[in-house]
Design a protein around this motif. Structure first.
Motif, PDB file in Angstrom:
ATOM      1  N   PRO A 140      -3.716   2.475  10.165  1.00 10.43           N
ATOM      2  CA  PRO A 140      -4.550   1.374   9.449  1.00 10.43           C
ATOM      3  C   PRO A 140      -5.359   1.622   8.322  1.00 10.43           C
ATOM      4  O   PRO A 140      -5.590   2.797   8.197  1.00 10.43           O
ATOM      5  CB  PRO A 140      -5.265   0.995  10.709  1.00 10.43           C
ATOM      6  CG  PRO A 140      -5.537   1.903  11.401  1.00 10.43           C
ATOM      7  CD  PRO A 140      -4.571   3.052  11.229  1.00 10.43           C
ATOM      8  N   TYR A 141      -5.695   0.693   7.856  1.00 16.15           N
ATOM      9  CA  TYR A 141      -7.035   0.820   6.815  1.00 16.15           C
ATOM     10  C   TYR A 141      -8.297   0.955   7.674  1.00 16.15           C
ATOM     11  O   TYR A 141      -8.298   0.107   8.495  1.00 16.15           O
ATOM     12  CB  TYR A 141      -6.991  -0.506   5.890  1.00 16.15           C
ATOM     13  CG  TYR A 141      -5.911  -0.839   5.060  1.00 16.15           C
ATOM     14  CD1 TYR A 141      -5.742  -0.189   4.163  1.00 16.15           C
ATOM     15  CD2 TYR A 141      -5.711  -2.050   5.316  1.00 16.15           C
ATOM     16  CE1 TYR A 141      -4.417  -0.668   3.386  1.00 16.15           C
ATOM     17  CE2 TYR A 141      -4.702  -2.550   4.301  1.00 16.15           C
ATOM     18  CZ  TYR A 141      -3.898  -1.759   3.334  1.00 16.15           C
ATOM     19  OH  TYR A 141      -2.776  -2.218   2.597  1.00 16.15           O
ATOM     20  N   ALA A 156       3.489   0.905  13.730  1.00 18.45           N
ATOM     21  CA  ALA A 156       3.179  -0.439  13.736  1.00 18.45           C
ATOM     22  C   ALA A 156       2.535  -1.084  12.611  1.00 18.45           C
ATOM     23  O   ALA A 156       2.420  -2.341  12.155  1.00 18.45           O
ATOM     24  CB  ALA A 156       1.881  -0.545  14.962  1.00 18.45           C
ATOM     25  N   LEU A 157       2.003  -0.056  11.497  1.00 16.49           N
ATOM     26  CA  LEU A 157       1.627  -0.491  10.167  1.00 16.49           C
ATOM     27  C   LEU A 157       2.255   0.114   9.183  1.00 16.49           C
ATOM     28  O   LEU A 157       1.689   1.155   8.498  1.00 16.49           O
ATOM     29  CB  LEU A 157       0.039  -0.255  10.360  1.00 16.49           C
ATOM     30  CG  LEU A 157      -0.667  -0.867  11.346  1.00 16.49           C
ATOM     31  CD1 LEU A 157      -1.773   0.370  11.931  1.00 16.49           C
ATOM     32  CD2 LEU A 157      -1.391  -1.783  11.205  1.00 16.49           C
ATOM     33  N   ASP A 184       4.939  -4.639   9.934  1.00 13.62           N
ATOM     34  CA  ASP A 184       3.921  -4.928   8.921  1.00 13.62           C
ATOM     35  C   ASP A 184       3.451  -6.562   9.188  1.00 13.62           C
ATOM     36  O   ASP A 184       4.581  -7.122   9.223  1.00 13.62           O
ATOM     37  CB  ASP A 184       3.975  -4.608   7.667  1.00 13.62           C
ATOM     38  CG  ASP A 184       2.608  -4.228   6.721  1.00 13.62           C
ATOM     39  OD1 ASP A 184       2.320  -3.167   6.700  1.00 13.62           O
ATOM     40  OD2 ASP A 184       1.847  -5.283   6.606  1.00 13.62           O
ATOM     41  N   LEU A 185       2.322  -6.848   8.858  1.00  8.02           N
ATOM     42  CA  LEU A 185       1.973  -8.338   9.012  1.00  8.02           C
ATOM     43  C   LEU A 185       2.142  -8.818   7.633  1.00  8.02           C
ATOM     44  O   LEU A 185       2.281 -10.184   7.650  1.00  8.02           O
ATOM     45  CB  LEU A 185       0.423  -8.196   9.338  1.00  8.02           C
ATOM     46  CG  LEU A 185      -0.131  -9.595   9.534  1.00  8.02           C
ATOM     47  CD1 LEU A 185       0.332 -10.182  10.720  1.00  8.02           C
ATOM     48  CD2 LEU A 185      -1.671  -9.412  10.123  1.00  8.02           C
ATOM     49  N   SER A 186       2.005  -8.122   6.780  1.00  8.00           N
ATOM     50  CA  SER A 186       2.523  -8.799   5.355  1.00  8.00           C
ATOM     51  C   SER A 186       3.931  -8.851   4.938  1.00  8.00           C
ATOM     52  O   SER A 186       4.653  -7.997   5.106  1.00  8.00           O
ATOM     53  CB  SER A 186       1.758  -7.961   4.322  1.00  8.00           C
ATOM     54  OG  SER A 186       2.535  -7.686   3.047  1.00  8.00           O
ATOM     55  N   ASP A 189       5.275  -8.706  12.115  1.00  9.26           N
ATOM     56  CA  ASP A 189       4.511  -9.410  13.183  1.00  9.26           C
ATOM     57  C   ASP A 189       3.003  -8.654  13.389  1.00  9.26           C
ATOM     58  O   ASP A 189       2.740  -7.638  12.479  1.00  9.26           O
ATOM     59  CB  ASP A 189       5.067  -8.969  14.553  1.00  9.26           C
ATOM     60  CG  ASP A 189       4.788  -9.947  15.610  1.00  9.26           C
ATOM     61  OD1 ASP A 189       3.599 -10.524  15.632  1.00  9.26           O
ATOM     62  OD2 ASP A 189       5.314 -10.038  16.821  1.00  9.26           O
ATOM     63  N   PHE A 241       0.784  -1.130  -0.096  1.00  4.15           N
ATOM     64  CA  PHE A 241      -0.003  -0.008   0.067  1.00  4.15           C
ATOM     65  C   PHE A 241       1.088   1.396  -0.022  1.00  4.15           C
ATOM     66  O   PHE A 241       1.810   1.683   0.763  1.00  4.15           O
ATOM     67  CB  PHE A 241      -0.801  -0.063   1.300  1.00  4.15           C
ATOM     68  CG  PHE A 241      -1.770   1.181   1.276  1.00  4.15           C
ATOM     69  CD1 PHE A 241      -2.940   1.272   1.032  1.00  4.15           C
ATOM     70  CD2 PHE A 241      -1.481   2.376   2.040  1.00  4.15           C
ATOM     71  CE1 PHE A 241      -3.888   2.358   0.809  1.00  4.15           C
ATOM     72  CE2 PHE A 241      -2.255   3.347   2.218  1.00  4.15           C
ATOM     73  CZ  PHE A 241      -3.292   3.521   1.556  1.00  4.15           C
ATOM     74  N   ALA A 269       0.459  -6.119  14.761  1.00  2.45           N
ATOM     75  CA  ALA A 269       0.881  -5.126  15.405  1.00  2.45           C
ATOM     76  C   ALA A 269       0.430  -5.148  17.017  1.00  2.45           C
ATOM     77  O   ALA A 269       1.218  -4.580  17.726  1.00  2.45           O
ATOM     78  CB  ALA A 269       0.010  -3.991  14.732  1.00  2.45           C
TER      79      ALA A 269
HETATM   80  N1  SAM Z   1       1.504   3.934   7.265  1.00  4.26           N
HETATM   81  C1  SAM Z   1       1.807   3.621   5.821  1.00  4.26           C
HETATM   82  C2  SAM Z   1       1.984   4.915   5.050  1.00  4.26           C
HETATM   83  O1  SAM Z   1       2.128   5.896   5.522  1.00  4.26           O
HETATM   84  O2  SAM Z   1       2.246   4.631   3.942  1.00  4.26           O
HETATM   85  C3  SAM Z   1       0.465   2.959   5.301  1.00  4.26           C
HETATM   86  C4  SAM Z   1      -0.248   1.840   6.072  1.00  4.26           C
HETATM   87  S1  SAM Z   1      -1.270   0.907   5.286  1.00  4.26           S
HETATM   88  C5  SAM Z   1      -2.779   2.076   5.247  1.00  4.26           C
HETATM   89  C6  SAM Z   1      -1.835  -0.486   6.618  1.00  4.26           C
HETATM   90  C7  SAM Z   1      -0.916  -1.413   6.440  1.00  4.26           C
HETATM   91  O3  SAM Z   1      -1.285  -2.150   7.551  1.00  4.26           O
HETATM   92  C8  SAM Z   1      -0.843  -2.406   5.242  1.00  4.26           C
HETATM   93  O4  SAM Z   1       0.476  -2.611   5.003  1.00  4.26           O
HETATM   94  C9  SAM Z   1      -1.332  -3.887   6.108  1.00  4.26           C
HETATM   95  O5  SAM Z   1      -0.520  -5.189   5.583  1.00  4.26           O
HETATM   96  C10 SAM Z   1      -0.862  -3.709   7.500  1.00  4.26           C
HETATM   97  N2  SAM Z   1      -1.616  -4.438   8.448  1.00  4.26           N
HETATM   98  C11 SAM Z   1      -3.042  -4.477   8.663  1.00  4.26           C
HETATM   99  N3  SAM Z   1      -3.300  -5.447   9.554  1.00  4.26           N
HETATM  100  C12 SAM Z   1      -2.152  -5.441  10.457  1.00  4.26           C
HETATM  101  C13 SAM Z   1      -1.846  -6.030  11.734  1.00  4.26           C
HETATM  102  N4  SAM Z   1      -2.910  -6.698  12.331  1.00  4.26           N
HETATM  103  N5  SAM Z   1      -0.531  -6.174  12.112  1.00  4.26           N
HETATM  104  C14 SAM Z   1       0.373  -5.169  11.241  1.00  4.26           C
HETATM  105  N6  SAM Z   1       0.110  -4.721  10.144  1.00  4.26           N
HETATM  106  C15 SAM Z   1      -1.167  -4.843   9.406  1.00  4.26           C
END
Ligand code: SAM
Length: 430
Positions: free
Chosen positions: A158-159, A83-84, A108-110, A135, A21, A137
């Motif tokens: 987050p999303y 965290a994300l 990131d989880l991915s 991991d 993303f 978050a």
């Molecule tokens: N902060 C980033 C930026 O400024 O460009 C964008 C983050 S994006 C909106 C959200 C991210 O959270 C995605 O990459 C997704 O893989 C990750 N994600 C979703 N659920 C998660 C979780 N439970 N733990 C860690 N990462 C997670």
């Protein structure tokens, strides 16, 4: 290959896959976060040095007392958790652009995201400052809840809705540490799905013209409620509504006694479905002190008030009940001024400097003791009149002896402590 390169601030990001993303529109969000963190890390470092000094001087107090009491370590380290993180862009920018930072963890989880972050760390030569983590978050934050492992700042981007991350976040941030939180599920927060809003945020949203400030106040209420479970509480530094999202910056402190004040920082909101006026009913309410009639002296806490009736006194339509909302101030005026000065003095550091200056100037002028706002279009629309020019409306309120300001959340906004009756009187004279 179809690799994309993106430059933002001092970072350059390579994107090999569309699956990770990246949103260019959020540059303002990232710039603003860097400006806020620059001021915050500076203050935090000073606070920590003072604490270390106290620790060295006060030999009768055990170090555990000081550490537990403050919840902060005194090493002078400033660790930020993103965290994300997705591409790692934000973490890389924090590493290169925020002073005083000792370490950043980009999580990131991915797996694909983490691989992208690793490549970008090398590409930007910030290996010494950023660590990656693959991991969930929440799990990662829970592993850091012991006071010796807590973060100085945690960024949650987050999303959609951030509430699932709050329980762990409020426990893994240091005393006086900062949470930077985005929410993009505006439909839920801004009144289109009040029931969903209650289940996610613990408050009922309202379909009203001031829905963006309501959204901010629901978010703050939600963080406070999570913090209170662990005898912690929040102090908002800056709360912003922009584009399709909200972003709040709050400090977290420990203190069971302070948590007792939470009910006086929250209100239920009676929203008139007819004329859109909102009456706040504080949950607790500080008892008005007869010598302190000036609301300014209540530091933004609303005084206790009598119950609100079923029908609106202005138009006799039914009230809808919303909230609880955070009804104490949503910004720290002096902190906002310092961030604003920093950006005004260093516009070359921020791609969106102009916008930050515009928004923060409005934020600084907001009446901090007045929650929510009216909008001119709704006031005049209700009585099927052509809208009065903003300037005339505002001078009428000023002439009646009340302060008035805009809210940064709406161009049409009128923030004033003037009674709704006065506004309707002004509308009728038009
Ligand atoms: N902060 C980033 C930026 O400024 O460009 C964008 C983050 S994006 C909106 C959200 C991210 O959270 C995605 O990459 C997704 O893989 C990750 N994600 C979703 N659920 C998660 C979780 N439970 N733990 C860690 N990462 C997670």
């Amino acid at each position: 290959t179809n690799q994309k390169t993106i430059k933002e601030g001092k970072a350059e990001i390579c994107l090999k896959t569309e699956k990770v993303f990246y949103n260019p529109v959020q540059e303002f969000n990232r710039d603003l976060s860097i400006a806020v963190l620059s001021i915050f890390t500076n203050d935090f470092k000073v606070e920590k040095l003072a604490l270390a000094e106290k620790k060295a001087k006060n030999k009768t107090e055990t170090s555990a007392d000081i550490n537990e009491g403050s919840g902060a370590d005194t090493t002078g380290d400033i660790t930020i958790l993103e965290a994300l993180s997705a591409t790692g862009l934000r973490s890389i920018r924090y590493a290169k652009e925020v002073p005083n930072v000792t370490k950043i963890i980009a999580n990131d989880l991915s797996l694909q995201a983490v691989e992208t972050i690793k490549d970008n760390i090398v590409h930007n030569q910030v290996e010494d400052l950023i660590e990656t983590s693959h991991d969930d978050a929440c799990m990662l934050m829970y592993k850091h809840k012991h006071f010796s492992k807590r973060f100085a700042a945690i960024d949650l981007d987050p999303y959609g809705c951030p509430s699932v991350f709050l329980d762990s976040a409020v426990q893994s941030v240091q005393d006086g540490g900062l949470l930077l939180i985005t929410a993009t599920d505006m439909a839920v927060l801004a009144g289109n799905a009040p029931e969903t809003c209650y289940s996610k945020y613990g408050a009922i949203s309202l379909k009203t013209k001031c829905c963006h400030e309501v959204a901010l106040r629901i978010m703050l209420q939600c963080i406070e409620s999570h913090a209170n479970r662990y005898s912690r509480y929040i102090v908002p530094l800056l709360s912003i509504s922009a584009d399709f999202y909200i972003r709040v910056f709050v400090k977290v402190y420990s203190g069971a006694i302070h948590c007792k004040k939470t009910t006086s920082k929250l209100s239920m909101a009676y929203h008139c479905t007819g004329c859109d006026s909102i009456t706040l009913q504080p949950l607790g309410g500080i008892k008005p002190n007869p010598t302190e009639r000036n609301p300014q002296q209540t530091k933004g806490y609303l005084p206790a008030a009598p119950p609100v009736g079923e029908f609106c006194v202005h138009c006799n339509q039914r009230h809808h009940l919303g909230g609880p909302l955070w009804s104490a101030p949503i910004h720290d005026e002096s902190f906002v001024s310092r961030v604003l000065t920093h950006v005004e003095d260093n516009p070359q550091l921020f791609g969106t400097a102009k916008r930050i200056i515009g928004v923060l100037s409005m934020v600084r002028e907001e009446l901090h003791d007045v929650p929510l706002y009216y909008t001119v279009d709704k006031l005049f629309g209700r009585v099927h009149l052509e809208t009065m020019p903003m300037l005339i409306m505002r001078s009428a309120i000023l002439n009646a002896g009340y302060k008035v300001s805009y809210s940064h959340a709406s161009r049409m906004s009128i923030k004033t402590a003037a009674p709704a009756q006065l506004l309707w009187d002004i509308v009728r004279t038009w």
